[in-house]
Write an enzyme that holds these catalytic residues in place. Structure first.
Site, short mmCIF file in Angstrom:
data_model
loop_
_atom_site.label_atom_id
_atom_site.label_comp_id
_atom_site.label_asym_id
_atom_site.label_seq_id
_atom_site.Cartn_x
_atom_site.Cartn_y
_atom_site.Cartn_z
N CYS A 270 -5.18 6.20 -2.91
CA CYS A 270 -4.04 4.86 -3.54
C CYS A 270 -2.83 5.25 -4.34
CB CYS A 270 -5.05 3.69 -3.86
SG CYS A 270 -3.95 1.84 -4.37
N CYS B 27 0.69 -1.56 -0.15
CA CYS B 27 0.09 -0.06 0.12
C CYS B 27 0.81 1.15 0.34
CB CYS B 27 -0.93 -0.10 1.23
SG CYS B 27 -1.98 1.90 1.60
#
Length: 302
Positions: free
Chosen positions: A231, A91
């Site tokens: 993101c 991530c």
């Protein structure tokens, strides 16, 4: 904030975000905690828990079987979980927040540091804070993008369908250029992708529009989390896709190229270098610290 000041009773936690992609941070330096999927989901629940798009467990690489083989290259391992409790490879926004936490907790110094992830060891550069106290931005070396194919990937929302590029940034992304970000719908559910079986473990789907020269905006459905405000790996995938679309591949031109990527929660700058390395620069902020009620944690852990 310092590592020595962490509370001893109950589970200590912190809360942070990177361009409003927010995370529950759980320090577990010695790998003593077992946080199962149900506990992660409870912690990330925005009404009954702390709330977050995911959970970052901060553990020494040597203390976790998933990262022990990386311990000679990185002291700390980012054990990342999606908000539904599922494990994810990486991530990007989480990595910026993870690096920021290490510095603010006194576990690392500003500058360059190596962090172990399930996608390997990645490098973070934490800038010094500004004179007014604004936290310095964090740049992550995200490694090289892969374009594994297959050709013919499509993304669908309702009656609309778009061709998509399969970009892997350590985790899978399907990037579709659209006429309007509204066409992505509410993104409560995962958009459909084809051909069937192209993403057996699910995929993050990005919808992209142009804002100007080397400037795009995106919305994203993250697998296991739904739509998020940002993101990091998705922004990198979007920039890589835009660079290929625009014929600016640095491996061909020999020149690094930077794209500005607007997300719902802010702005990131993504740079791809001639050797294929992709760097992401953006903010990361720790906003709170505390500890969970012992009885609540006893009911939800495992």
């Amino acid at each position: 904030m310092s590592a020595s000041s962490l509370p001893q009773a109950g589970l200590p936690f912190f809360k942070g975000h990177g361009t409003q992609n927010d995370f529950v941070i759980v320090p577990d330096p010695d790998g003593a905690l077992e946080i199962g999927p149900a506990a992660v989901a409870a912690l990330c629940d925005r009404r009954a828990g702390i709330g977050g798009d995911g959970l970052l467990r901060v553990v020494r690489a040597a203390a976790d079987p998933a990262a022990a083989h990386l311990a000679d290259r990185a002291e700390w391992f980012m054990d990342y979980r999606n908000s539904d409790g599922s494990i994810a490879e990486m991530c990007g926004n989480g990595l910026r927040v993870f690096a920021r936490f290490l510095v603010e907790a006194g576990l690392a110094k500003p500058g360059e540091l190596a962090i172990a992830t399930r996608s390997g060891v990645l490098t973070a550069k934490v800038a010094e804070d500004a004179t007014d106290g604004t936290p310095g931005e964090v740049t992550i070396d995200m490694g090289k993008a892969r374009l594994p194919g297959p050709d013919g990937i499509e993304v669908a929302v309702g009656e609309r369908r778009w061709p998509a590029l399969n970009v892997n940034m350590g985790n899978p992304h399907a990037v579709a250029f659209v006429e309007s970000l509204d066409h992505a719908g509410d993104l409560f559910r995962a958009p459909l992708t084809s051909p069937e079986g192209a993403y057996p473990e699910g995929v993050n789907v990005e919808f992209v529009v142009d804002r100007g020269p080397r400037h795009v905006a995106m919305r994203v459905h993250e697998r296991g989390s739904g739509e998020t405000r940002s993101c990091g790996t998705g922004a990198c995938a979007v920039a890589v896709a835009a660079i290929r679309r625009d014929g600016a591949d640095p491996a061909v031109t020999g020149e690094a190229v930077a794209y500005t990527v607007d997300v719902l929660g802010g702005r990131l700058v993504i740079t791809e270098h001639p050797d294929g390395r992709v760097e992401m620069t953006g903010p990361a902020v720790i906003v709170a610290e505390g500890r969970l009620d012992e009885r609540w944690w006893a009911l939800h852990q495992g």
